[in-house]
Scaffold this active site. Structure first.
Site, PDB file in Angstrom:
ATOM      1  N   HIS A  59       0.818  -1.216   0.000  1.00 65.44           N
ATOM      2  CA  HIS A  59       0.000   0.000   0.000  1.00 65.44           C
ATOM      3  C   HIS A  59       0.856   1.272   0.000  1.00 65.44           C
ATOM      4  O   HIS A  59       1.876   1.356   0.670  1.00 65.44           O
ATOM      5  CB  HIS A  59      -0.938   0.011   1.209  1.00 65.44           C
ATOM      6  CG  HIS A  59      -0.217   0.075   2.526  1.00 65.44           C
ATOM      7  ND1 HIS A  59       0.149   1.253   3.133  1.00 65.44           N
ATOM      8  CD2 HIS A  59       0.223  -0.909   3.346  1.00 65.44           C
ATOM      9  CE1 HIS A  59       0.758   1.007   4.274  1.00 65.44           C
ATOM     10  NE2 HIS A  59       0.826  -0.305   4.426  1.00 65.44           N
ATOM     11  N   ASP A  60       0.424   2.223  -0.787  1.00 61.24           N
ATOM     12  CA  ASP A  60       0.988   3.583  -0.799  1.00 61.24           C
ATOM     13  C   ASP A  60       2.429   3.653  -1.282  1.00 61.24           C
ATOM     14  O   ASP A  60       3.094   4.680  -1.104  1.00 61.24           O
ATOM     15  CB  ASP A  60       0.868   4.240   0.596  1.00 61.24           C
ATOM     16  CG  ASP A  60      -0.567   4.306   1.083  1.00 61.24           C
ATOM     17  OD1 ASP A  60      -1.357   5.048   0.484  1.00 61.24           O
ATOM     18  OD2 ASP A  60      -0.905   3.602   2.053  1.00 61.24           O
TER      19      ASP A  60
ATOM     20  N   GLY B  14       5.036  -1.168   2.902  1.00 60.63           N
ATOM     21  CA  GLY B  14       4.212   0.007   2.684  1.00 60.63           C
ATOM     22  C   GLY B  14       5.003   1.298   2.584  1.00 60.63           C
ATOM     23  O   GLY B  14       5.983   1.507   3.297  1.00 60.63           O
TER      24      GLY B  14
END
Length: 264
Positions: free
Chosen positions: A121-122, A139
């Site tokens: 994520h991200d 992440g």
């Protein structure tokens, strides 16, 4: 619109597909998906809500794009996983969508993410990045243009990898990796500059020698980072290469990779 969609594929009627898109048998494309022109979705690839693919992308069998983040802070917010033009995601690659932190996971243009790799994520991967087989990005990792992360590499969350970097396979990355460098060994260390990569991308002898000299100042003169930064600022004229190195080091929150003991 002349798409080639297998009757054995599962494509939500509200998904937005460009022109000349091929979707092979048993692929799944969910509702909130945008796929650009000339993309090829191979059998058993899964494109979930929040996926945004540019033009000329290829998603190989078993890949899962825009999966729900593996982050306990995720509360179901609407986020995206964005893939740039001409990018290839090989077999069983997983790209999770963003969280409230950044709202999106991004892989840029002309990237190659090899089989079994994970982009969490991200994360933000810029253009022309290569990630080798079975590498794992935690992440909010950031990887800049033309970086190469060789196979089996583990990258700690929030780590930054700068431009034109080459990372040895099987590395464990827990510190920021400054531009133009070659890093490897265990524990991870600076091993020189990425001369082969720089030559391939048209860097001149003068640019290469300047980069080498700056890193000698940083890593081999026995200076701490604060004193090395001062020396680089005063001893070298401003240039794109010097300024990129300086700005990266100054902005590092995790600290940069250490120098090789062999060079001290």
């Amino acid at each position: 619109m002349s798409n080639n969609i297998s009757p054995l594929a599962v494509v939500d009627p509200e998904a937005q597909l460009g022109e000349h898109v091929t979707v092979e048998p048993f692929a799944i494309i969910k509702k909130d998906v945008v796929i650009g022109d000339n993309c090829h979705i191979y059998p058993h690839a899964i494109i979930l809500d929040g996926a945004r693919l540019g033009n000329n992308c290829r998603v190989f069998p078993g890949a899962v794009i825009a999966g729900v983040p593996q982050d306990l802070k995720f509360k179901g917010e609407i986020t995206t996983a964005e893939i740039g033009d001409n990018t290839t995601l090989r077999e069983c690659v997983t790209v999770n969508r963003g969280t409230a932190s950044k709202g999106r996971t991004v892989i840029g243009r002309n990237c190659l993410i090899m089989a079994y790799s994970h982009v969490a994520h991200d994360c933000v991967l810029k253009d022309n990045v290569i990630v080798g087989n079975a590498s794992q990005l935690a992440g909010e990792v950031e990887i800049d243009d033309y970086a190469i992360v060789s196979g089996g590499t583990l990258v700690h969350q929030f780590t930054r990898i700068s431009k034109h970097v080459m990372i040895q396979g099987g590395s464990r990355i827990g510190k920021d990796i400054p531009p133009y460098t070659l890093v490897g060994r265990d524990p991870i260390t600076y091993c020189g500059i990425n001369i082969v990569g720089l030559r391939r991308r048209g860097f001149t002898n003068q640019q290469v020698f300047l980069i080498q000299d700056i890193y000698r100042t940083l890593y081999t003169r026995g200076l701490n980072n604060t004193d090395a930064i001062k020396a680089i600022e005063t001893e070298y004229e401003p240039s794109e290469e010097r300024d990129l190195i300086l700005n990266f080091i100054k902005s590092s929150k995790r600290g940069i990779v250490r120098g090789s003991i062999d060079e001290l």
